[in-house]
Scaffold this active site. Structure first.
Site, PDB file in Angstrom:
ATOM      1  N   ALA A  82      -0.006   4.630   5.707  1.00 52.50           N
ATOM      2  CA  ALA A  82      -0.071   3.390   6.485  1.00 52.50           C
ATOM      3  C   ALA A  82      -0.460   3.708   7.916  1.00 52.50           C
ATOM      4  O   ALA A  82       0.050   4.663   8.502  1.00 52.50           O
ATOM      5  CB  ALA A  82       1.272   2.675   6.454  1.00 52.50           C
ATOM      6  N   VAL A  83      -1.361   2.900   8.453  1.00 51.44           N
ATOM      7  CA  VAL A  83      -1.841   3.086   9.824  1.00 51.44           C
ATOM      8  C   VAL A  83      -1.755   1.751  10.553  1.00 51.44           C
ATOM      9  O   VAL A  83      -2.232   0.729  10.054  1.00 51.44           O
ATOM     10  CB  VAL A  83      -3.300   3.610   9.837  1.00 51.44           C
ATOM     11  CG1 VAL A  83      -3.815   3.752  11.269  1.00 51.44           C
ATOM     12  CG2 VAL A  83      -3.393   4.940   9.102  1.00 51.44           C
ATOM     13  N   GLU A 115      -0.995   4.739  -6.043  1.00 53.75           N
ATOM     14  CA  GLU A 115      -1.241   3.343  -6.375  1.00 53.75           C
ATOM     15  C   GLU A 115      -1.717   2.670  -5.097  1.00 53.75           C
ATOM     16  O   GLU A 115      -1.164   2.912  -4.027  1.00 53.75           O
ATOM     17  CB  GLU A 115       0.029   2.665  -6.880  1.00 53.75           C
ATOM     18  CG  GLU A 115       0.464   3.199  -8.216  1.00 53.75           C
ATOM     19  CD  GLU A 115       1.961   3.332  -8.376  1.00 53.75           C
ATOM     20  OE1 GLU A 115       2.401   3.471  -9.523  1.00 53.75           O
ATOM     21  OE2 GLU A 115       2.676   3.335  -7.355  1.00 53.75           O
ATOM     22  N   ASN A 120      -7.523  -3.883  -1.926  1.00 55.91           N
ATOM     23  CA  ASN A 120      -7.647  -3.084  -0.715  1.00 55.91           C
ATOM     24  C   ASN A 120      -8.843  -2.127  -0.839  1.00 55.91           C
ATOM     25  O   ASN A 120      -8.688  -0.924  -1.018  1.00 55.91           O
ATOM     26  CB  ASN A 120      -6.350  -2.306  -0.448  1.00 55.91           C
ATOM     27  CG  ASN A 120      -6.340  -1.648   0.917  1.00 55.91           C
ATOM     28  OD1 ASN A 120      -7.370  -1.501   1.567  1.00 55.91           O
ATOM     29  ND2 ASN A 120      -5.160  -1.231   1.343  1.00 55.91           N
ATOM     30  N   TYR A 127      -9.890   6.877  -0.462  1.00 59.73           N
ATOM     31  CA  TYR A 127      -9.373   7.758  -1.507  1.00 59.73           C
ATOM     32  C   TYR A 127     -10.506   8.331  -2.356  1.00 59.73           C
ATOM     33  O   TYR A 127     -10.474   9.508  -2.720  1.00 59.73           O
ATOM     34  CB  TYR A 127      -8.351   7.020  -2.380  1.00 59.73           C
ATOM     35  CG  TYR A 127      -7.143   6.534  -1.601  1.00 59.73           C
ATOM     36  CD1 TYR A 127      -6.553   7.318  -0.612  1.00 59.73           C
ATOM     37  CD2 TYR A 127      -6.596   5.285  -1.858  1.00 59.73           C
ATOM     38  CE1 TYR A 127      -5.451   6.870   0.099  1.00 59.73           C
ATOM     39  CE2 TYR A 127      -5.486   4.835  -1.145  1.00 59.73           C
ATOM     40  CZ  TYR A 127      -4.916   5.628  -0.172  1.00 59.73           C
ATOM     41  OH  TYR A 127      -3.822   5.190   0.531  1.00 59.73           O
TER      42      TYR A 127
END
Length: 165
Positions: A82-83, A115, A120, A127
């Site tokens: 998370a950013v 996951e 998104n 990824y």
């Protein structure tokens, strides 16, 4: 501690995620994940369990992002990357993901799974650049939004774990 800097972008420092980071991480969780955010107790549990968690900070020590990894024999699971919105597209997510992948390799994981929300696309693209490929869908995985999760896996080449199988 490690530092990383993308050309033209401010340096990012990676450190061990400690209990005192939780209060600064919770607003990021709320902003990014809304009703599906993790609670302080969930972060406490992950840290107490000894899982591998990192924070990315700026030069002032403010948390820009965080990431976590759980490693089992031969397999690792990315728990979160998370950013903070204002720090996105500055290499923070890449730095965190690379750190998790390096730790998975250090611990001998032959595959890394994660996951990601099916809607998104930016995260899925990130990824994929690191060799993750879709292997399945978990319908309605994220609650209460009922959003599907795309399961992705990255398999390390045999040379990465010292065997020829």
């Amino acid at each position: 501690m490690s530092a990383r800097s993308e050309p033209g972008l401010p340096a990012v420092r990676l450190d061990r995620f400690r209990w005192w980071h939780i209060d600064e991480v919770l607003p990021i969780e709320a902003d990014l994940f809304g009703a599906e955010q993790w609670s302080a107790a969930m972060f406490w549990n992950e840290l107490a369990s000894g899982h591998y968690y990192r924070v990315a900070t700026d030069v002032d020590g403010s948390v820009l992002g965080y990431a976590g990894l759980t490693v089992q024999p031969d397999e690792a699971w990315v728990q979160v990357v998370a950013v903070r919105r204002g720090a996105q597209r500055r290499g923070v997510g890449r730095a965190l993901l690379e750190d998790l992948l390096a730790e998975a390799a250090r611990q001998g994981a032959r595959s890394v799974l994660l996951e990601v929300a099916a809607d998104n696309a930016p995260a899925q693209k990130l990824y994929a650049t690191y060799g993750f490929e879709p292997i399945g869908v978990r319908r309605g995985y994220y609650q209460p939004s009922n959003t599907d999760a795309l399961v992705m896996r990255r398999v390390a080449p045999p040379s990465a774990y010292g065997t020829d199988d």
